[in-house]
Design an enzyme around this catalytic site. Structure first.
Site, PDB file in Angstrom:
ATOM      1  N   ASN A  68      49.198  45.019  43.545  1.00 40.92           N
ATOM      2  CA  ASN A  68      48.092  45.399  44.430  1.00 40.92           C
ATOM      3  C   ASN A  68      48.352  45.049  45.902  1.00 40.92           C
ATOM      4  O   ASN A  68      47.439  44.742  46.655  1.00 40.92           O
ATOM      5  CB  ASN A  68      46.773  44.807  43.915  1.00 40.92           C
ATOM      6  CG  ASN A  68      46.816  43.297  43.831  1.00 40.92           C
ATOM      7  OD1 ASN A  68      47.799  42.685  44.215  1.00 40.92           O
ATOM      8  ND2 ASN A  68      45.756  42.694  43.340  1.00 40.92           N
ATOM      9  N   HIS A  99      47.973  39.668  48.920  1.00 34.55           N
ATOM     10  CA  HIS A  99      47.160  38.503  48.511  1.00 34.55           C
ATOM     11  C   HIS A  99      46.253  38.095  49.656  1.00 34.55           C
ATOM     12  O   HIS A  99      46.629  38.201  50.820  1.00 34.55           O
ATOM     13  CB  HIS A  99      48.081  37.321  48.169  1.00 34.55           C
ATOM     14  CG  HIS A  99      47.334  36.024  48.028  1.00 34.55           C
ATOM     15  ND1 HIS A  99      46.679  35.668  46.875  1.00 34.55           N
ATOM     16  CD2 HIS A  99      47.100  35.017  48.916  1.00 34.55           C
ATOM     17  CE1 HIS A  99      46.090  34.487  47.054  1.00 34.55           C
ATOM     18  NE2 HIS A  99      46.326  34.066  48.288  1.00 34.55           N
TER      19      HIS A  99
HETATM   20  N1  UDP Z   1      46.120  39.996  38.332  1.00 33.25           N
HETATM   21  C1  UDP Z   1      46.567  40.759  37.279  1.00 33.25           C
HETATM   22  N2  UDP Z   1      45.683  41.094  36.277  1.00 33.25           N
HETATM   23  C2  UDP Z   1      44.387  40.681  36.280  1.00 33.25           C
HETATM   24  C3  UDP Z   1      43.941  39.889  37.360  1.00 33.25           C
HETATM   25  C4  UDP Z   1      44.819  39.562  38.366  1.00 33.25           C
HETATM   26  O1  UDP Z   1      47.733  41.141  37.248  1.00 33.25           O
HETATM   27  O2  UDP Z   1      43.635  41.000  35.345  1.00 33.25           O
HETATM   28  C5  UDP Z   1      47.054  39.633  39.408  1.00 33.25           C
HETATM   29  C6  UDP Z   1      46.834  40.469  40.672  1.00 33.25           C
HETATM   30  O3  UDP Z   1      48.104  40.661  41.296  1.00 33.25           O
HETATM   31  C7  UDP Z   1      45.942  39.563  41.510  1.00 33.25           C
HETATM   32  C8  UDP Z   1      46.511  38.189  41.159  1.00 33.25           C
HETATM   33  O4  UDP Z   1      46.845  38.269  39.778  1.00 33.25           O
HETATM   34  O5  UDP Z   1      46.005  39.869  42.877  1.00 33.25           O
HETATM   35  C9  UDP Z   1      45.577  37.023  41.385  1.00 33.25           C
HETATM   36  O6  UDP Z   1      44.359  37.285  40.692  1.00 33.25           O
HETATM   37  P1  UDP Z   1      42.950  37.036  41.392  1.00 33.25           P
HETATM   38  O7  UDP Z   1      41.908  37.162  40.334  1.00 33.25           O
HETATM   39  O8  UDP Z   1      43.009  35.755  42.165  1.00 33.25           O
HETATM   40  O9  UDP Z   1      42.813  38.295  42.371  1.00 33.25           O
HETATM   41  P2  UDP Z   1      42.833  38.400  43.968  1.00 33.25           P
HETATM   42  O10 UDP Z   1      42.247  37.129  44.518  1.00 33.25           O
HETATM   43  O11 UDP Z   1      44.282  38.606  44.368  1.00 33.25           O
HETATM   44  O12 UDP Z   1      41.993  39.612  44.283  1.00 33.25           O
HETATM   45 MG    MG Z   2      42.654  35.140  44.103  1.00 34.64          MG
END
Ligand code: UDP
Ligand code: MG
Length: 142
Positions: free
Chosen positions: A114, A117
């Protein structure tokens, strides 16, 4: 509103798709001040350290493999309300859920890959900036 710091990381998919400039441009246009920036290649172990909070999640292995699959660009940012404003700029974790015009909606291919970060709180912003940058690398007076 308080001046805050947040950590952005341009993820390996962003760098590989030659979108680092596009995303940095959006960050600059949104009024963020760049305090520091570098290019790094994380090991799977280092990526696991950064995402330690997600260690027990089912996607942890996939996430650390992805984050160590190519170069990343961590960027230390400062702005009023930086944490929430940055998350608004990038959009929801899954690009399908992200608002039109956000970085993830426009550029990301999946929930895992995505593009970018963003820290989730001012406290984590400071901790995550410290993961990549020493205090003397954070240049404030420009
Ligand atoms: N991620 C994933 N599957 C999920 C949730 C998260 O692969 O179901 C990955 C995605 O790259 C995400 C990162 O893990 O950006 C960290 O997750 P978080 O929930 O912290 O999301 P963010 O803060 O990046 O929106
Ligand atoms: Mg996060």
């Amino acid at each position: 509103m308080a001046v805050e710091r947040t950590l952005a990381i341009l993820k390996p998919d962003c760098v590989k798709k030659n979108l680092a400039g596009e995303v940095l441009s959006r960050i600059e246009k949104a009024g963020f001040k760049v305090l520091a920036m570098k290019i790094v290649r994380l090991t799977k172990e280092t990526a696991g350290g950064f995402y330690a909070v997600h260690r027990e999640r089912p996607f942890f292995g996939e996430l650390t493999t992805f984050m160590s699959s190519g170069k990343c660009v961590p960027i230390a940012l400062e702005k009023e309300n930086a944490v929430a404003d940055f998350r608004k700029l990038i959009g929801a974790t899954d690009p399908k859920d992200a608002d039109p015009g956000t970085v993830r909606r426009d550029l990301a291919s999946s929930k895992g890959e995505n593009i970018v970060h963003g820290s989730d709180s001012p406290e984590n912003g400071r901790i995550e900036i410290g993961f990549f940058f020493s205090d003397k690398e954070l240049i404030e007076n420009m």
